[in-house]
Design a protein around this motif. Structure first.
Motif, mmCIF file in Angstrom:
data_model
loop_
_atom_site.group_PDB
_atom_site.id
_atom_site.type_symbol
_atom_site.label_atom_id
_atom_site.label_comp_id
_atom_site.label_asym_id
_atom_site.label_seq_id
_atom_site.Cartn_x
_atom_site.Cartn_y
_atom_site.Cartn_z
ATOM 1 N N THR A 164 9.896 -1.175 0.723
ATOM 2 C CA THR A 164 8.993 -0.405 1.579
ATOM 3 C C THR A 164 8.661 0.767 1.520
ATOM 4 O O THR A 164 7.283 1.447 1.299
ATOM 5 N N TYR A 165 9.673 1.655 1.413
ATOM 6 C CA TYR A 165 9.498 3.096 1.537
ATOM 7 C C TYR A 165 8.870 3.761 -0.152
ATOM 8 O O TYR A 165 8.265 4.511 -0.157
ATOM 9 N N SER A 166 9.481 2.826 -1.163
ATOM 10 C CA SER A 166 8.903 3.158 -2.496
ATOM 11 C C SER A 166 7.426 3.009 -2.698
ATOM 12 O O SER A 166 6.567 3.716 -3.138
ATOM 13 N N TYR A 167 7.097 1.646 -2.030
ATOM 14 C CA TYR A 167 5.666 1.410 -1.851
ATOM 15 C C TYR A 167 5.038 2.255 -1.355
ATOM 16 O O TYR A 167 3.733 2.856 -1.739
ATOM 17 N N LEU A 168 5.268 3.070 0.009
ATOM 18 C CA LEU A 168 4.583 3.939 0.774
ATOM 19 C C LEU A 168 4.492 5.278 -0.116
ATOM 20 O O LEU A 168 3.623 5.947 -0.021
ATOM 21 N N ALA A 169 5.608 5.717 -0.839
ATOM 22 C CA ALA A 169 5.662 6.966 -1.540
ATOM 23 C C ALA A 169 4.623 6.657 -2.869
ATOM 24 O O ALA A 169 4.260 7.765 -3.125
ATOM 25 N N PHE A 170 4.355 5.947 -3.430
ATOM 26 C CA PHE A 170 3.672 5.498 -4.478
ATOM 27 C C PHE A 170 2.247 5.274 -4.338
ATOM 28 O O PHE A 170 1.406 5.485 -5.266
ATOM 29 N N LEU A 171 1.910 4.990 -2.864
ATOM 30 C CA LEU A 171 0.638 4.325 -2.743
ATOM 31 C C LEU A 171 -0.531 5.580 -2.754
ATOM 32 O O LEU A 171 -1.526 5.192 -3.461
ATOM 33 N N PHE A 172 -0.315 6.960 -2.474
ATOM 34 C CA PHE A 172 -1.350 7.748 -2.550
ATOM 35 C C PHE A 172 -1.442 8.375 -3.982
ATOM 36 O O PHE A 172 -2.710 8.367 -4.433
ATOM 37 N N PRO A 173 -0.280 8.733 -4.759
ATOM 38 C CA PRO A 173 -0.592 9.117 -6.313
ATOM 39 C C PRO A 173 -1.194 8.028 -7.042
ATOM 40 O O PRO A 173 -1.950 8.331 -7.730
ATOM 41 N N VAL A 174 -1.110 6.733 -6.683
ATOM 42 C CA VAL A 174 -1.690 5.626 -7.832
ATOM 43 C C VAL A 174 -2.851 5.399 -7.327
ATOM 44 O O VAL A 174 -3.773 5.102 -8.288
ATOM 45 N N PHE A 175 -3.224 5.546 -6.104
ATOM 46 C CA PHE A 175 -4.643 5.599 -5.406
ATOM 47 C C PHE A 175 -5.379 6.710 -6.361
ATOM 48 O O PHE A 175 -6.468 6.225 -6.715
ATOM 49 N N LEU A 176 -4.967 8.150 -6.323
ATOM 50 C CA LEU A 176 -5.705 8.999 -6.973
ATOM 51 C C LEU A 176 -5.735 8.911 -8.726
ATOM 52 O O LEU A 176 -6.875 9.157 -9.234
ATOM 53 N N LEU A 177 -4.730 8.409 -9.128
ATOM 54 C CA LEU A 177 -4.726 7.958 -10.443
ATOM 55 C C LEU A 177 -5.457 6.818 -11.072
ATOM 56 O O LEU A 177 -6.215 7.021 -11.971
ATOM 57 N N THR A 178 -5.499 5.952 -10.071
ATOM 58 C CA THR A 178 -6.637 4.836 -10.269
ATOM 59 C C THR A 178 -8.020 5.568 -10.218
ATOM 60 O O THR A 178 -8.715 5.035 -11.027
ATOM 61 N N ASP A 179 -8.400 6.274 -9.277
ATOM 62 C CA ASP A 179 -9.721 6.648 -9.551
ATOM 63 C C ASP A 179 -9.813 7.646 -10.554
ATOM 64 O O ASP A 179 -11.224 7.856 -11.001
ATOM 65 N N PHE A 180 -9.054 8.328 -10.953
ATOM 66 C CA PHE A 180 -9.193 9.435 -12.164
ATOM 67 C C PHE A 180 -9.368 8.548 -13.319
ATOM 68 O O PHE A 180 -10.202 8.902 -14.165
ATOM 69 N N LEU A 181 -8.552 7.535 -13.695
ATOM 70 C CA LEU A 181 -8.401 6.928 -14.869
ATOM 71 C C LEU A 181 -9.428 5.631 -14.962
ATOM 72 O O LEU A 181 -9.486 4.840 -15.952
ATOM 73 N N LYS A 182 -10.237 5.431 -13.851
ATOM 74 C CA LYS A 182 -11.153 4.294 -13.872
ATOM 75 C C LYS A 182 -10.629 2.679 -14.028
ATOM 76 O O LYS A 182 -11.275 2.078 -14.853
ATOM 77 N N TYR A 183 -9.598 2.307 -13.389
ATOM 78 C CA TYR A 183 -8.918 1.201 -13.303
ATOM 79 C C TYR A 183 -8.347 0.625 -14.565
ATOM 80 O O TYR A 183 -7.435 -0.065 -14.257
ATOM 81 N N LYS A 184 -8.874 0.825 -15.521
ATOM 82 C CA LYS A 184 -8.566 -0.222 -16.568
ATOM 83 C C LYS A 184 -7.188 0.235 -17.266
ATOM 84 O O LYS A 184 -6.182 -0.732 -17.310
#
Length: 117
Positions: free
Chosen positions: A60-80
């Motif tokens: 639960t807590y690792s999911y919460l910690a990774f959620l925002f950075p992965v969201f930004l990385l996904t927008d930056f790298l365009k999903y693929k």
């Protein structure tokens, strides 16, 4: 077949449909209801108290910690690339779950469930 060609020619509908289908299929984890009995059982032999009070809060807590950075990385790298990395993590999760012994491996397993979609 004409439906897919028409959907593919539109600018936003095709990527949205593909990402939605992928997100649905990536989150259909059929082993999830059987995870606690498997970890408690003779294969992993971890106590129920450790599973519920130590392993699952890590997820639960690792999911919460990774959620925002992965969201930004996904927008930056365009999903693929992020989708490929998530696929590799999902495969490695089942390999770790099947073959890795001990509590440290299960702790890493809980941390490596990264969110993408």
């Amino acid at each position: 077949m004409g439906c897919w060609a028409k959907l593919k020619s539109s600018g936003w509908a095709y990527p949205t449909t593909v990402l939605s289908v992928y997100g649905f299929l990536a989150n259909c984890r059929v082993a999830e209801p059987f995870l606690t009995p498997y970890l408690i059982g003779p294969n992993k032999n971890i106590s129920e108290e450790v599973v519920t009070n130590y392993l699952f809060p890590i997820w639960t807590y690792s999911y919460l910690a990774f959620l925002f950075p992965v969201f930004l990385l996904t927008d930056f790298l365009k999903y693929k690339p992020v989708i490929v990395v998530q696929g590799l993590f999902l495969v490695s999760n089942y390999i770790l779950l099947s073959f890795a012994p001990g509590l440290p491996a299960m702790t890493f397993l809980q941390v490596s469930k990264i969110p993408v979609l």
